[in-house]
Design a protein around this motif. Structure first.
Motif: not given
Length: 307
Positions: A176, A198-202, A206-208, A293
């Protein structure tokens, strides 16, 4: 107090703007194009040249003119390409204009922006890190100097006629991904160390995410800070897989997802103002298991109103 902020056209600046606005500051913003949303959000706007090698001198001539004319008290450097040049000029701006540039010393910036130097720093200080080489030995190929996911390749999917010049190869590690936001005072004492998963990135941002208390990560970060001696806001990235931790990067600037750490502690700009103007700052308790979020917001500007 007048404060200069750069990179005000980036997506993440919008998440930080409310924290700037909480301060009793007059904000002056700079960016490289008039199609930059930050220029239209109540800051005093300026457009400057890019931090390219060709235009670097021109860029800082324009910035110095702004600092002088606006009587800037404090500068926040946020754009990777300008960090080293800002650090070289930190003493100059302080002596000539009494302007404080919130950035670490040149030697620190050089270690952070060059991934090969970062790797050697980790090794010399017993910080766990993926094996890395200047040769095409490992699975991941990265620019020595770069940001986000730009120019990163897997060994089995390289462009035709790929050249290792300016690149490193690095062992691919699993786990993770964490970004650790760090605030240090002017003596490099850590005031806040906040890991966030970092749950989600773009596009590398980090976006979540969620703040996590992880004693092992925090202790390693304390060791990094004690040896590196940064000041102000930096962020450190690592992967954790079970009990194994591998540190991969140190970014000597505000991170894209730092609003989560601000919301989970305090407005760090308050602390920075205290550091530079000899006021006492009392750290707040950190809130863990806070989620972020990120969402988009549009700003519509007619052509006739473009700067």
């Amino acid at each position: 107090m007048k404060v200069l902020v750069e990179g005000i056209g980036s997506m993440v600046f919008g998440t930080q703007l409310k924290y700037y606005n909480q301060m009793n500051w007059q904000l002056v913003g700079i960016d490289i194009t008039n199609k930059s949303f930050g220029l239209y959000k109540g800051l005093k706007p300026y457009i400057v040249p890019k931090y390219s090698e060709k235009n670097c001198k021109n860029c800082f001539e324009k910035i110095e003119e702004i600092v002088k004319n606006e009587k800037i008290d404090l500068v926040f450097c946020t754009v990777n390409e300008g960090l080293l040049e800002w650090s070289k000029r930190k003493k100059y701006f302080k002596e000539r204009y009494n302007t404080n540039v919130v950035i670490s010393d040149e030697e620190v910036i050089e270690i952070c922006i060059d991934k090969w130097k970062t790797y050697n720093f980790f090794c010399e200080n017993d910080i766990p890190t993926p094996r890395t080489s200047l040769k095409n030995e490992f699975e991941l190929l990265k620019p020595r100097i770069g940001r986000g996911g730009c120019g990163i390749y897997h060994k089995n999917n390289l462009p035709e006629n790929f050249n290792m010049k300016g690149y490193i190869s690095q062992e691919l590690v699993e786990g993770e991904e964490y970004t650790i936001d760090v605030l240090c005072d002017l003596k490099s004492n850590p005031i806040y160390i906040i890991p966030r998963k970092r749950i989600e990135t773009e596009s590398g941002v980090s976006t979540k995410g969620v703040t996590i208390y992880d004693e092992k990560i925090i202790e390693y970060v304390k060791l990094i800070i004690s040896r590196l001696k940064p000041v102000g806001i930096i962020n450190i990235q690592c992967f954790k897989n079970g009990d194994d931790i591998n540190f991969i990067e140190i970014n000597p600037r505000i991170a894209g997802g730092i609003s989560l750490s601000f919301a989970s502690s305090d407005n760090w700009f308050k602390a920075i103002e205290c550091f530079y103007y000899n006021k006492e700052y009392v750290p707040k308790k950190v809130i863990y298991n806070n989620y972020m979020f990120r969402f988009y917001e549009d700003l519509i500007i007619h052509e006739s109103n473009l700067l």
